[in-house]
Structure formats: C-alpha cells, structure tokens
Design a protein around this motif. Structure first.
Motif, PDB file in Angstrom:
ATOM      1  N   CYS A   1      41.165  38.478  45.344  1.00  0.00           N
ATOM      2  CA  CYS A   1      40.265  39.117  44.249  1.00  0.00           C
ATOM      3  C   CYS A   1      40.534  37.931  43.127  1.00  0.00           C
ATOM      4  CB  CYS A   1      40.776  40.222  43.992  1.00  0.00           C
ATOM      5  SG  CYS A   1      40.435  41.510  45.012  1.00  0.00           S
ATOM      6  N   TYR A   2      39.734  37.662  42.292  1.00  0.00           N
ATOM      7  CA  TYR A   2      39.774  37.163  40.699  1.00  0.00           C
ATOM      8  C   TYR A   2      40.352  38.541  39.931  1.00  0.00           C
ATOM      9  CZ  TYR A   2      38.058  35.584  35.757  1.00  0.00           C
ATOM     10  OH  TYR A   2      38.535  35.997  34.850  1.00  0.00           O
ATOM     11  N   PHE A   3      40.914  38.053  39.090  1.00  0.00           N
ATOM     12  CA  PHE A   3      42.268  38.985  38.258  1.00  0.00           C
ATOM     13  C   PHE A   3      41.001  39.373  36.930  1.00  0.00           C
ATOM     14  CE2 PHE A   3      44.930  41.309  35.241  1.00  0.00           C
ATOM     15  CZ  PHE A   3      44.330  42.302  35.562  1.00  0.00           C
ATOM     16  N   SER A   4      40.365  39.583  35.989  1.00  0.00           N
ATOM     17  CA  SER A   4      39.482  39.713  34.872  1.00  0.00           C
ATOM     18  C   SER A   4      39.978  40.489  33.873  1.00  0.00           C
ATOM     19  CB  SER A   4      38.070  40.543  35.176  1.00  0.00           C
ATOM     20  OG  SER A   4      37.854  40.929  33.606  1.00  0.00           O
ATOM     21  N   ASP A   5      41.150  39.943  33.322  1.00  0.00           N
ATOM     22  CA  ASP A   5      41.943  40.306  31.828  1.00  0.00           C
ATOM     23  C   ASP A   5      41.304  40.890  31.044  1.00  0.00           C
ATOM     24  OD1 ASP A   5      44.178  38.640  31.993  1.00  0.00           O
ATOM     25  OD2 ASP A   5      43.084  36.310  31.569  1.00  0.00           O
ATOM     26  N   ALA A   6      39.782  40.816  31.026  1.00  0.00           N
ATOM     27  CA  ALA A   6      38.862  41.667  30.155  1.00  0.00           C
ATOM     28  C   ALA A   6      38.381  43.051  31.123  1.00  0.00           C
ATOM     29  CB  ALA A   6      37.713  40.891  30.544  1.00  0.00           C
ATOM     30  N   MET A   7      38.094  43.034  32.155  1.00  0.00           N
ATOM     31  CA  MET A   7      38.193  44.544  32.318  1.00  0.00           C
ATOM     32  C   MET A   7      39.537  44.406  32.496  1.00  0.00           C
ATOM     33  SD  MET A   7      34.829  44.109  34.606  1.00  0.00           S
ATOM     34  CE  MET A   7      34.947  43.134  35.641  1.00  0.00           C
ATOM     35  N   PHE A   8      40.699  44.182  32.603  1.00  0.00           N
ATOM     36  CA  PHE A   8      41.814  44.412  33.407  1.00  0.00           C
ATOM     37  C   PHE A   8      41.612  45.268  34.945  1.00  0.00           C
ATOM     38  CE2 PHE A   8      46.354  46.456  34.330  1.00  0.00           C
ATOM     39  CZ  PHE A   8      47.018  45.193  33.503  1.00  0.00           C
TER      40      PHE A   8
END
Length: 91
Positions: A55-62
């Motif tokens: 997966c990609y980890f989205s810092d904005a959405m956590f």
C-alpha cells in the motif's frame, strides 16, 4: 483458530522453503499480530504494509491506500521469515 491456521501454514511454508534452498532445518519465522499489545511485540501495521509494497501510506488521511481496494484494507498480522531479501525491490 485463525492464529493456529496461519502459524501452521507459515510453518509448512518455512519447511518447504528450507528444502528448496537445500537446508535441513526449517526457516526461522515469527508472526506478529495487530491485536497483541505486548510492548516487545508491537508492530506498526501501516508501516509494514508500506515497506512490503502492498500500500501507499497517505499522511493527509493517515490511512494505507491499496491500488485496487483503496482505503478498505486492514492488516491483522505480519509474518517474518529469516530468508535473504536482496532480490526484492525497495518500496
């Protein structure tokens, strides 16, 4: 039940991997569960998914975001095998 089934499957995989590599002993392995809150056994499941390239980890959405399933993913366990990973590409 799930823990026993997964541990059994990992044990069988470790034995087959050892045989394929010409080893006599099974490959050392361990499993870490998201529900295990023992300090020495804690694993950041989102980080493990990112490092594994799942997966990609989205810092904005956590959130971890899978390319097909989006944010609808959950990680319950990490299995660690004592095998060389030099052939794997980075995240």
């Amino acid at each position: 039940f799930a823990a026993e089934a997964i541990c059994g499957a990992v044990g069988r995989f470790a034995a087959v991997s050892a045989a394929a590599a010409g080893r006599k002993a099974a490959v050392a392995h361990d499993s870490f569960w998201a529900s295990d809150m023992t300090p020495a056994r804690l694993v950041d499941m989102n980080r493990a998914a990112r490092v594994a390239g799942v997966c990609y980890f989205s810092d904005a959405m956590f959130l971890s975001v899978h390319p097909t399933f989006g944010a609808w993913v959950a990680f319950r366990a990490v299995v660690v095998l004592d095998l060389p990973a030099s052939h794997l590409r980075g995240p």
